[in-house]
Motif scaffolding. Structure first.
Motif, short mmCIF file in Angstrom:
data_model
loop_
_atom_site.label_atom_id
_atom_site.label_comp_id
_atom_site.label_asym_id
_atom_site.label_seq_id
_atom_site.Cartn_x
_atom_site.Cartn_y
_atom_site.Cartn_z
N SER A 177 0.85 -1.19 0.00
CA SER A 177 0.00 0.00 0.00
C SER A 177 0.89 1.24 0.00
O SER A 177 2.08 1.15 -0.25
CB SER A 177 -0.92 -0.02 1.23
OG SER A 177 -0.14 -0.07 2.38
N ARG B 123 -1.86 4.95 12.81
CA ARG B 123 -2.28 4.73 11.43
C ARG B 123 -3.76 5.07 11.33
O ARG B 123 -4.63 4.20 11.52
CB ARG B 123 -2.00 3.29 11.01
CG ARG B 123 -1.78 3.13 9.50
CD ARG B 123 -1.38 1.71 9.17
NE ARG B 123 0.07 1.54 9.07
CZ ARG B 123 0.74 1.40 7.93
NH1 ARG B 123 0.11 1.42 6.78
NH2 ARG B 123 2.04 1.24 7.94
N SER B 125 -5.67 5.63 8.98
CA SER B 125 -6.47 5.00 7.93
C SER B 125 -7.17 3.75 8.44
O SER B 125 -8.12 3.26 7.82
CB SER B 125 -5.58 4.67 6.74
OG SER B 125 -4.51 3.85 7.15
N GLU B 129 -14.47 5.71 9.58
CA GLU B 129 -14.42 7.01 8.92
C GLU B 129 -14.87 8.17 9.81
O GLU B 129 -14.19 9.21 9.90
CB GLU B 129 -15.33 6.94 7.69
CG GLU B 129 -14.93 7.86 6.59
CD GLU B 129 -15.85 7.63 5.40
OE1 GLU B 129 -15.61 6.62 4.70
OE2 GLU B 129 -16.77 8.42 5.21
N ARG B 132 -12.32 9.04 12.35
CA ARG B 132 -11.17 9.70 11.72
C ARG B 132 -11.46 11.19 11.52
O ARG B 132 -10.61 12.03 11.77
CB ARG B 132 -10.87 9.01 10.39
CG ARG B 132 -9.56 9.44 9.79
CD ARG B 132 -9.10 8.47 8.72
NE ARG B 132 -10.10 8.27 7.69
CZ ARG B 132 -10.45 7.09 7.21
NH1 ARG B 132 -9.87 6.00 7.67
NH2 ARG B 132 -11.37 6.99 6.30
N SER B 136 -9.48 14.24 13.49
CA SER B 136 -8.83 15.25 12.64
C SER B 136 -9.31 16.65 13.03
O SER B 136 -8.51 17.59 13.12
CB SER B 136 -9.13 15.00 11.17
OG SER B 136 -8.74 13.70 10.82
N ARG B 164 6.26 3.64 9.06
CA ARG B 164 5.71 4.80 8.35
C ARG B 164 6.78 5.87 8.16
O ARG B 164 6.88 6.49 7.11
CB ARG B 164 4.50 5.35 9.11
CG ARG B 164 3.25 4.49 8.89
CD ARG B 164 2.02 5.06 9.54
NE ARG B 164 2.06 4.94 10.99
CZ ARG B 164 2.04 5.94 11.84
NH1 ARG B 164 1.95 7.18 11.40
NH2 ARG B 164 2.11 5.72 13.13
N GLN B 275 -3.22 16.37 4.80
CA GLN B 275 -3.95 15.10 4.85
C GLN B 275 -5.07 15.17 5.87
O GLN B 275 -6.21 14.73 5.62
CB GLN B 275 -2.96 13.98 5.21
CG GLN B 275 -3.56 12.59 5.31
CD GLN B 275 -4.09 12.11 3.97
OE1 GLN B 275 -3.41 12.17 2.96
NE2 GLN B 275 -5.34 11.65 3.97
N TYR B 279 -9.13 14.81 5.39
CA TYR B 279 -10.02 13.90 6.11
C TYR B 279 -11.29 14.63 6.54
O TYR B 279 -12.39 14.09 6.50
CB TYR B 279 -9.35 13.35 7.37
CG TYR B 279 -8.34 12.25 7.14
CD1 TYR B 279 -8.53 11.30 6.15
CD2 TYR B 279 -7.20 12.16 7.94
CE1 TYR B 279 -7.60 10.29 5.94
CE2 TYR B 279 -6.27 11.15 7.75
CZ TYR B 279 -6.47 10.22 6.75
OH TYR B 279 -5.56 9.23 6.56
#
Lengths: 254, 283
Positions: A177, B123, B125, B129, B132, B136, B164, B275, B279
């Motif tokens: 990914s 992480r 991701s 949703e 997240r 954020s 990461r 990013q 989100y």
């Protein structure tokens, strides 16, 4: 609320009281140890008897033991005895973490001390960095201990090296990914270390528990257990540490 | 229960805090808040109630840290491995997070007054949703606070964080923002989301890191205590700090880094915020 001098005074008082308590604890533990064992620099028959007596009760498998060695506090003989105890206890990998950098230089001395102590103890000891020192195994199913000495160079710098090699495309690291997963990095990093399982147990002495840069990637599930408060190493605190390890319950996130 | 509790410190507690902070106080303290479920079992309530109690303790601890003048606190709230727990418990934990981050947005004035900056490390991701979006929003809304930085490790493991960071660095080299020679210990440290803690406290008698801040603890005082997290008191915290004052290695000197690396790090930070904004705007 409080004047500065008064705060300073109370602060000093608190630390003084803690110092006193720690000193009392130290004296107490030393007296207790003196009563049961005399100082020694050899593995004795009674050491081995003690381990064999307690071993059946330590049911949790221990494959890789790391000892945070501090050459200022531990003698070569202390460390050598732990190798023999581990051999008797059936531990397969014993690693020393050399925080002062002196142990790697004195590896031969440690080797000789281990050999001196090993007399008569069945099993085989292999030195990963010095294959020429390894004794001959005569095909029997003798228990083997693999010895490694790690230093801070084997920690972060090795991970840095690994990232650099990936960046330079000198090794291929698959990426499924957008971001690497821990598994993908682990596959590459494994190539940079001798094949050792992740340590299950780290033993340290003294009041401070600190990794000092020990193998950051490998210690995620490692238990940190104090061998003694005053840096002494003897069979009783070694067995005590194995018992405490036996009680640790890993849940693996669950 | 709100994020930072007022009126939870008695006169005597405040006196003890004042005395202890006369000495060296860790500039970054990390907590592994372990023992919520054991607490629940002990008091015969369900595990979810234990986790709520755990959160209340976190808000009390934040107040103590503010009073002690500790500028950075990191807590291990949810590991990637925790996704393996029963669906019921994972859902419960996600609901707890939803509830608390929603509460945070409602209490934003208070949070800003305290000067608490929230950073959720992990992480993201992997999160549902809506959660997240919520975290954020919390990060964006508290972005300019500077009195206390609260890092919440969520969907986090230390190995994952290093992986990461490796991604960012490898991509930096591929895009010619960095040369392979720029990659060193310091650069990796600064590419990670979490900084180095000076003191790490783990409650409930476990003596391992459980994949938390693996890279960052090389110089950290590790303090393990038997008390369960919901039963953690200010005196337990002060005992940890006194232990730190007695045994801590000297603080590390700040290392200067080259302009190229600084530029790379600034760019990474900008992209991270972009990013997060993304989100929120188009989940």
């Amino acid at each position: 609320m409080l004047s500065w001098q008064l705060r300073q005074f109370l602060f000093a008082l608190v630390h003084w009281v803690v110092n006193l308590l720690v000193a009392i604890q130290n004296v107490y533990s030393r007296l207790r140890i003196k009563k049961c064992i005399l100082p020694q620099d050899e593995v004795t028959k009674s050491d081995i008897r003690v381990i064999l007596k307690h071993l059946p009760r330590v049911t949790k498998k221990l494959k890789h033991l790391v000892i945070l060695a501090d050459t200022d506090k531990h003698s070569v003989s202390d460390l050598a005895r732990m190798v023999i105890w581990s051999l008797v206890a059936g531990i397969s990998y014993v690693s020393f973490y050399d925080s002062t950098g002196e142990l790697k230089e004195n590896e031969e001395k440690l080797f000789l001390e281990v050999e001196r102590n090993k007399k008569g103890v069945p099993g085989c000891i292999k030195w990963c960095r010095k294959p020429d020192l390894n004794g001959y195994t005569n095909g029997m199913q003798a228990h083997t201990v693999y010895i490694n000495i790690f230093s801070c160079e084997d920690g972060r710098p090795t991970v840095v090296q690994c990232i650099r090699q990936i960046a330079e495309d000198r090794v291929v690291c698959s990426r499924e990914s957008a971001e690497y997963t821990a598994q993908e990095i682990d596959n590459i990093l494994m190539l940079m270390y001798p094949s050792i399982p992740d340590p299950e147990l780290v033993l340290y002495t003294g009041p401070l528990c600190c990794t000092r840069g020990l193998l950051p990637w490998q210690i995620r599930l490692t238990e940190f257990i104090q061998l003694s408060l005053d840096h002494s190493i003897n069979i009783d605190n070694f067995i005590g540490a194995l018992y405490r390890y036996n009680k640790c319950d890993q849940r693996f996130g669950k | 229960m709100s994020w930072v509790r007022e009126n939870c410190v008695s006169f005597l507690e405040l006196l003890c805090i004042k005395v202890v902070k006369t000495g060296r106080v860790p500039q970054h303290i990390a907590f592994i808040m372990d023992g919520n479920r054991r607490f629940a079992k002990k008091n015969s309530v369900d595990s979810c109630a234990g986790h709520y109690k755990g959160f209340d303790k976190l808000s009390e601890t934040l107040k103590w840290c503010l009073d002690l003048g500790i500028p950075e606190v990191t807590v291990y709230a949810f590991s990637i491995e925790n996704f393996k727990r029963s669906k019921e418990e994972v859902d419960g934990l996600m609901d707890l997070a939803r509830d608390k981050f929603q509460r945070l947005m409602d209490e934003l004035d208070q949070i800003n007054e305290w000067g608490v900056r929230i950073h959720v490390a992990g992480r993201l991701s992997l999160l549902p949703e809506d959660l997240r979006v919520l975290v954020s929003k919390a990060m964006l809304a508290t972005r300019y606070n500077y009195k206390l930085r609260l890092n919440i490790a969520y969907a986090y493991t230390g190995r994952d964080e290093i992986s990461r960071a490796a991604t960012h660095i490898v991509d930096g080299v591929k895009n010619n923002e960095l040369s392979p020679q720029d990659i060193d210990d310091e650069l990796v440290s600064r590419t990670l989301e979490l900084g180095e803690a000076e003191l790490l406290v783990r409650t409930s008698g476990e003596v391992r890191l459980s994949d938390f801040m693996l890279w960052q603890v090389s110089n950290t005082v590790l303090y393990f205590t038997d008390v369960l997290w919901p039963e953690f008191t200010v005196y337990n915290l002060l005992a940890a700090i006194i232990h730190f004052q007695r045994n801590a290695p000297p603080p590390k000197a700040v290392v200067d880094i080259s302009e190229t690396k600084q530029e790379f790090l600034n760019k990474m930070e900008r992209q991270r915020w972009q990013q997060i904004e993304k989100y929120v705007s188009c989940p």
